[in-house]
Each structure stands twice: as C-alpha cells, then as structure tokens.
Write a protein that holds these residues in place. Structure first.
Motif, PDB file in Angstrom:
ATOM      1  N   ILE A  98       0.865  -1.182   0.000  1.00 25.89           N
ATOM      2  CA  ILE A  98       0.000   0.000   0.000  1.00 25.89           C
ATOM      3  C   ILE A  98       0.899   1.228   0.000  1.00 25.89           C
ATOM      4  CG2 ILE A  98      -1.677   1.306   1.371  1.00 25.89           C
ATOM      5  CD1 ILE A  98      -2.659  -1.433   2.453  1.00 25.89           C
ATOM      6  N   ARG A  99       0.614   2.165  -0.891  1.00 27.53           N
ATOM      7  CA  ARG A  99       1.445   3.368  -0.965  1.00 27.53           C
ATOM      8  C   ARG A  99       1.252   4.229   0.278  1.00 27.53           C
ATOM      9  NH1 ARG A  99       0.270   7.715  -5.559  1.00 27.53           N
ATOM     10  NH2 ARG A  99      -1.586   7.947  -4.280  1.00 27.53           N
ATOM     11  N   LEU A 100       2.400   4.605   0.888  1.00 26.27           N
ATOM     12  CA  LEU A 100       2.330   5.513   2.037  1.00 26.27           C
ATOM     13  C   LEU A 100       2.616   6.941   1.592  1.00 26.27           C
ATOM     14  CD1 LEU A 100       4.335   3.470   4.689  1.00 26.27           C
ATOM     15  CD2 LEU A 100       1.868   3.815   4.602  1.00 26.27           C
ATOM     16  N   ASN A 101       3.582   7.049   0.665  1.00 26.01           N
ATOM     17  CA  ASN A 101       4.043   8.359   0.195  1.00 26.01           C
ATOM     18  C   ASN A 101       4.656   8.188  -1.169  1.00 26.01           C
ATOM     19  OD1 ASN A 101       3.952  10.832   1.787  1.00 26.01           O
ATOM     20  ND2 ASN A 101       4.829   9.512   3.382  1.00 26.01           N
ATOM     21  N   GLU A 102       4.676   9.279  -1.915  1.00 23.98           N
ATOM     22  CA  GLU A 102       5.335   9.221  -3.217  1.00 23.98           C
ATOM     23  C   GLU A 102       5.730  10.629  -3.623  1.00 23.98           C
ATOM     24  OE1 GLU A 102       2.866   7.662  -6.344  1.00 23.98           O
ATOM     25  OE2 GLU A 102       4.502   7.747  -7.803  1.00 23.98           O
ATOM     26  N   ASP A 103       6.941  10.769  -4.178  1.00 20.46           N
ATOM     27  CA  ASP A 103       7.277  12.036  -4.841  1.00 20.46           C
ATOM     28  C   ASP A 103       7.858  11.697  -6.212  1.00 20.46           C
ATOM     29  OD1 ASP A 103       9.951  11.317  -4.471  1.00 20.46           O
ATOM     30  OD2 ASP A 103      10.161  12.522  -2.653  1.00 20.46           O
ATOM     31  N   THR A 104       8.445  12.660  -6.873  1.00 21.23           N
ATOM     32  CA  THR A 104       8.902  12.416  -8.236  1.00 21.23           C
ATOM     33  C   THR A 104       9.908  11.267  -8.302  1.00 21.23           C
ATOM     34  OG1 THR A 104       8.749  14.789  -8.427  1.00 21.23           O
ATOM     35  CG2 THR A 104       9.700  13.641 -10.302  1.00 21.23           C
ATOM     36  N   PHE A 105      10.774  11.160  -7.298  1.00 21.11           N
ATOM     37  CA  PHE A 105      11.891  10.225  -7.391  1.00 21.11           C
ATOM     38  C   PHE A 105      11.725   8.955  -6.559  1.00 21.11           C
ATOM     39  CE2 PHE A 105      13.520  14.569  -7.967  1.00 21.11           C
ATOM     40  CZ  PHE A 105      13.855  14.463  -9.309  1.00 21.11           C
ATOM     41  N   THR A 106      10.919   9.014  -5.489  1.00 24.57           N
ATOM     42  CA  THR A 106      10.848   7.867  -4.577  1.00 24.57           C
ATOM     43  C   THR A 106       9.396   7.480  -4.297  1.00 24.57           C
ATOM     44  OG1 THR A 106      10.726   9.163  -2.525  1.00 24.57           O
ATOM     45  CG2 THR A 106      12.942   8.692  -3.375  1.00 24.57           C
ATOM     46  N   ILE A 107       9.246   6.243  -3.799  1.00 25.61           N
ATOM     47  CA  ILE A 107       7.920   5.803  -3.355  1.00 25.61           C
ATOM     48  C   ILE A 107       8.099   4.954  -2.099  1.00 25.61           C
ATOM     49  CG2 ILE A 107       7.906   3.746  -4.885  1.00 25.61           C
ATOM     50  CD1 ILE A 107       4.814   4.385  -5.219  1.00 25.61           C
ATOM     51  N   GLN A 108       7.208   5.128  -1.113  1.00 21.83           N
ATOM     52  CA  GLN A 108       7.249   4.346   0.116  1.00 21.83           C
ATOM     53  C   GLN A 108       6.019   3.442   0.162  1.00 21.83           C
ATOM     54  OE1 GLN A 108       7.946   7.923   0.405  1.00 21.83           O
ATOM     55  NE2 GLN A 108      10.046   7.203   0.092  1.00 21.83           N
ATOM     56  N   LYS A 161       3.989  -0.103   2.185  1.00 19.28           N
ATOM     57  CA  LYS A 161       3.838  -0.933   3.379  1.00 19.28           C
ATOM     58  C   LYS A 161       3.361  -2.295   2.900  1.00 19.28           C
ATOM     59  CE  LYS A 161       0.310   0.275   5.868  1.00 19.28           C
ATOM     60  NZ  LYS A 161      -0.569   0.934   6.825  1.00 19.28           N
ATOM     61  N   ASP A 162       4.053  -3.367   3.304  1.00 20.08           N
ATOM     62  CA  ASP A 162       3.633  -4.689   2.826  1.00 20.08           C
ATOM     63  C   ASP A 162       2.611  -5.303   3.784  1.00 20.08           C
ATOM     64  OD1 ASP A 162       4.908  -5.866   4.989  1.00 20.08           O
ATOM     65  OD2 ASP A 162       6.469  -6.862   3.805  1.00 20.08           O
ATOM     66  N   SER A 163       2.186  -6.537   3.468  1.00 18.58           N
ATOM     67  CA  SER A 163       1.080  -7.141   4.217  1.00 18.58           C
ATOM     68  C   SER A 163       1.463  -7.499   5.649  1.00 18.58           C
ATOM     69  CB  SER A 163       0.574  -8.374   3.485  1.00 18.58           C
ATOM     70  OG  SER A 163       1.634  -9.302   3.380  1.00 18.58           O
ATOM     71  N   GLY A 183       2.991  -5.210   7.427  1.00 16.25           N
ATOM     72  CA  GLY A 183       3.126  -3.898   8.051  1.00 16.25           C
ATOM     73  C   GLY A 183       4.550  -3.353   7.943  1.00 16.25           C
ATOM     74  N   ARG A 184       5.429  -4.045   7.182  1.00 14.02           N
ATOM     75  CA  ARG A 184       6.805  -3.563   7.025  1.00 14.02           C
ATOM     76  C   ARG A 184       6.850  -2.442   5.995  1.00 14.02           C
ATOM     77  NH1 ARG A 184       8.794  -9.551   7.122  1.00 14.02           N
ATOM     78  NH2 ARG A 184       7.925  -9.452   5.023  1.00 14.02           N
ATOM     79  N   ILE A 185       7.744  -1.476   6.249  1.00 13.94           N
ATOM     80  CA  ILE A 185       7.801  -0.291   5.394  1.00 13.94           C
ATOM     81  C   ILE A 185       9.043  -0.320   4.508  1.00 13.94           C
ATOM     82  CG2 ILE A 185       7.994   2.238   5.460  1.00 13.94           C
ATOM     83  CD1 ILE A 185       6.207   2.075   7.993  1.00 13.94           C
ATOM     84  N   TYR A 186       8.859   0.028   3.240  1.00 14.84           N
ATOM     85  CA  TYR A 186       9.944   0.038   2.256  1.00 14.84           C
ATOM     86  C   TYR A 186       9.984   1.393   1.572  1.00 14.84           C
ATOM     87  CZ  TYR A 186       9.459  -5.030   2.592  1.00 14.84           C
ATOM     88  OH  TYR A 186       9.398  -6.316   3.053  1.00 14.84           O
ATOM     89  N   SER A 187      11.212   1.790   1.160  1.00 10.75           N
ATOM     90  CA  SER A 187      11.337   2.992   0.350  1.00 10.75           C
ATOM     91  C   SER A 187      12.167   2.639  -0.879  1.00 10.75           C
ATOM     92  CB  SER A 187      12.011   4.096   1.161  1.00 10.75           C
ATOM     93  OG  SER A 187      12.068   5.268   0.375  1.00 10.75           O
ATOM     94  N   PHE A 188      11.691   3.008  -2.044  1.00 12.68           N
ATOM     95  CA  PHE A 188      12.408   2.706  -3.287  1.00 12.68           C
ATOM     96  C   PHE A 188      12.699   3.979  -4.056  1.00 12.68           C
ATOM     97  CE2 PHE A 188       9.692  -1.054  -2.561  1.00 12.68           C
ATOM     98  CZ  PHE A 188      10.661  -2.050  -2.530  1.00 12.68           C
ATOM     99  N   ARG A 189      13.895   4.016  -4.696  1.00  9.79           N
ATOM    100  CA  ARG A 189      14.132   5.049  -5.715  1.00  9.79           C
ATOM    101  C   ARG A 189      13.527   4.529  -6.997  1.00  9.79           C
ATOM    102  NH1 ARG A 189      16.928   9.178  -4.253  1.00  9.79           N
ATOM    103  NH2 ARG A 189      17.143  10.000  -6.361  1.00  9.79           N
TER     104      ARG A 189
END
Ligand code: HEC
Ligand code: HEC
Length: 254
Positions: free
Chosen positions: A190-200, A202-204, A206-212
């Motif tokens: 589930i998307r928590l946040n997003e900007d032009t370069f990155t997206i955060q 949350k997986d099933s 409840g773990r949080i990931y950030s990707f470029r």
C-alpha cells in the motif's frame, strides 16, 4: 410604465426609501434552513441527505467527536479533514455559520438504531482474520486502515458496503502498488508516500519500504483494487449486521 419610472427615480434619489431594514444581529444569527440547502448539495454526498452518514459519519448526535463546540464545528467546516473531507474555503462566514447551525440541529434527531449485536460482532471479528490486516486497539497488523475509530469516521451503510464489496468503498488516497526491483524481486504494498523520485510502501506484514523509482524494473499502480476480501458470502446477513454494529461502535480509544 411611467409610474414605475417615477418610483424608481424617487427611490434612487432618496436613501431613506432605498434602505433595506437590517436586523441588529443579522451577522451573527445563523439560519439552519439556509444551511440545510448547502448541506444537501455539498455534504450529503458523504454524510447522507438526512445527515445519517455514509462515507462520512452519522452527524445525528448531540455531541460530535471532532467538533465539541460551535467554534470547533465552524473551523472543521472551513478546514475539512484531509484527505477524507474537503475544506470549505470558498464558503462565506455566513454560509459556515448557517451550515453549522443545521449540523447542530441534526443532533436532536436520534441516531439510527442498528439491528446487529456488537458483542457477537466483536467475537466474529476476532476469529475471522480481520486482525491479520487491521489494528484494533493496539492488536493486529497495520496493513489496512486502523479500525480503532472507524465508527467515528464512517456511517453504518458504508461499513456494510465495505464488508460486502470493499472495492466499492476504497478510502480517499488509498493505492495498492506492485513493484519489481532491479534484481527481479516483486512486492505488493500500500502506498504511504510518493514524490517524483521515490515511493514508500507498506507490505502485508506492516513492514515499510522505500524505493528510488529509477532503480525499479517495474512500478504498477493497481487503481480501484483492494487486498480486502468480500465477506458477502462468508458471513450470513445476521452476522454481517453484528459486525456492522460492532464496527459502528468503535469510536477511538478512551
Ligand atoms: C468527500 C466526503 C465528505 C464531504 C463532501 C463532507 N464530509 Fe464531513 N466528514 C467526512 C469524513 C470521512 C469524516 C470523518 C473523518 C475522520 O474522522 O477522520 C467527516 C467528518 C465530519 C464531521 C465530524 C463528525 C464528528 O463526529 O466529529 C463533521 C461535523 C462534518 N464532517 C461535517 C461536514 C459538513 C458540514 C460538510 C459539508 C460542508 C461535510 N462534512 C462534507 C467526509 C465528508
Ligand atoms: C487481506 C487484508 C485484509 C483483511 C483480511 C481484511 N481487511 Fe479490511 N481492509 C483492508 C484494506 C487494505 C483496506 C483499505 C482498502 C479498502 O477499503 O478496501 C480495508 C478496509 C476496511 C474497512 C474500511 C476502512 C475505511 O477507512 O473506510 C473496514 C471497515 C474493514 N476493512 C474491516 C474489515 C473487517 C471487519 C475484516 C474482517 C471481517 C477485514 N476488514 C478484513 C485489508 C483487509
């Protein structure tokens, strides 16, 4: 014809005749009937024509959780509740006072009596895997939205619809995303946040990931999709009502 022209001329020339009688407290006396008209065109979409709730909560209660007094109610109407409720920056102060007066008048109407049994609904929720995706009073997994105050956020009709058909009531701002990393790993979250370069995400669990984004092989937005199953056939109509009654009673931690 000539007579009208003459009267108009007199009226224009004589300020005493032109003056519209003004109530001494017209600026402060709110008009709930005028507020009702605005409510029905701007608020009913989420709160129901009769204020009984839907995507937003039932407003037919003498004490509103988020608007304990008139000032709080007016500022809530002005500012909205992002992202769920739009702001009312375009209303005049009179409009806001009138809407607030109408909302207050709804407090005299008794709230809808729900047919279900909340205690049975709670037991059903606890044994049905809901807490594998939702937090309720500190228990469970934070994948879907917390249920701790869901009864203060949604009307009973909307809760009923979510259980039957969750894809039809996806909350504002909710987005499911599939990513594939450069090494070929896939993740749905589930998307928590997003900007032009990155997206955060949350997986099933409840773990949080950030990707470029530039490092991802694929990024797919699954609009209008939800991981929540429909319970329309898993539960009997009476069980669904028990669950609705329990959810509607959840108004946050004391
Ligand atoms: C797009 C849907 C939507 C619209 C339109 C909307 N609301 Fe809401 N409203 C909500 C939601 C959802 C909540 C609950 C948000 C929360 O508690 O997080 C809410 C909460 C409220 C509350 C707080 C209730 C409480 O128990 O404390 C009041 C009062 C309210 N809305 C009044 C209005 C009025 C008046 C209008 C029109 C001017 C309006 N809303 C328009 C969705 C909406
Ligand atoms: C596989 C994970 C999963 C399971 C199991 C699940 N849910 Fe959900 N639920 C979600 C997600 C994600 C959302 C947000 C998207 C949506 O509304 O479909 C959601 C939304 C909701 C909402 C609406 C929230 C809102 O803000 O309007 C309610 C109410 C709800 N779930 C209750 C339940 C109940 C009760 C159960 C068990 C009978 C349950 N859920 C089981 C994942 C799940």
């Amino acid at each position: 014809m000539a007579k009208w022209t003459l009267l108009t001329a007199v009226a224009l020339l004589s300020p005493a005749i032109c003056q519209v009688p003004v109530q001494p407290n017209a600026a402060t006396a709110a008009d709930p009937a005028a507020g009702k008209t605005i409510f029905q065109s701007h608020c009913a979409l989420c709160h129901g024509l009769d204020g009984g709730g839907g995507r937003g909560p039932d407003l037919r209660r003498p004490k509103l959780d988020r608007a304990p007094d008139d000032e709080a109610l007016k500022s809530l109407i002005l500012n909205g509740i992002p992202p769920d409720m739009p702001d009312g920056g375009f209303y005049s102060p009179e409009d806001i006072a009138n809407i607030a007066a109408f909302v207050r008048s709804l407090g005299n109407i008794p709230p809808e009596k729900l047919p279900g049994n909340p205690a049975r609904g709670q037991a059903l929720l606890e044994r049905s895997g809901c807490l594998g995706c939702h937090i309720l009073a500190g228990q469970g997994v934070a994948f879907g939205p917390p249920l701790t105050d869901i009864g203060a956020k949604r009307g009973a009709a909307q809760l009923r619809e979510t259980l039957r058909n969750p894809a039809k009531t996806i909350p504002e701002g909710f987005l499911l995303v599939d990513v594939t990393t450069s090494s070929g790993q896939t993740l749905r979250g589930i998307r928590l946040n997003e900007d032009t370069f990155t997206i955060q995400l949350k997986d099933s669990h409840g773990r949080i990931y950030s990707f470029r984004k530039s490092t991802l092989r694929a990024l797919k937005k699954l609009r209008n999709q939800t991981p929540m199953p429909s319970y329309a056939s898993a539960f009997s109509p009476a069980q669904l009502e028990d669950l609705v009654a329990f959810l509607a009673s959840l108004r946050g931690l004391p």
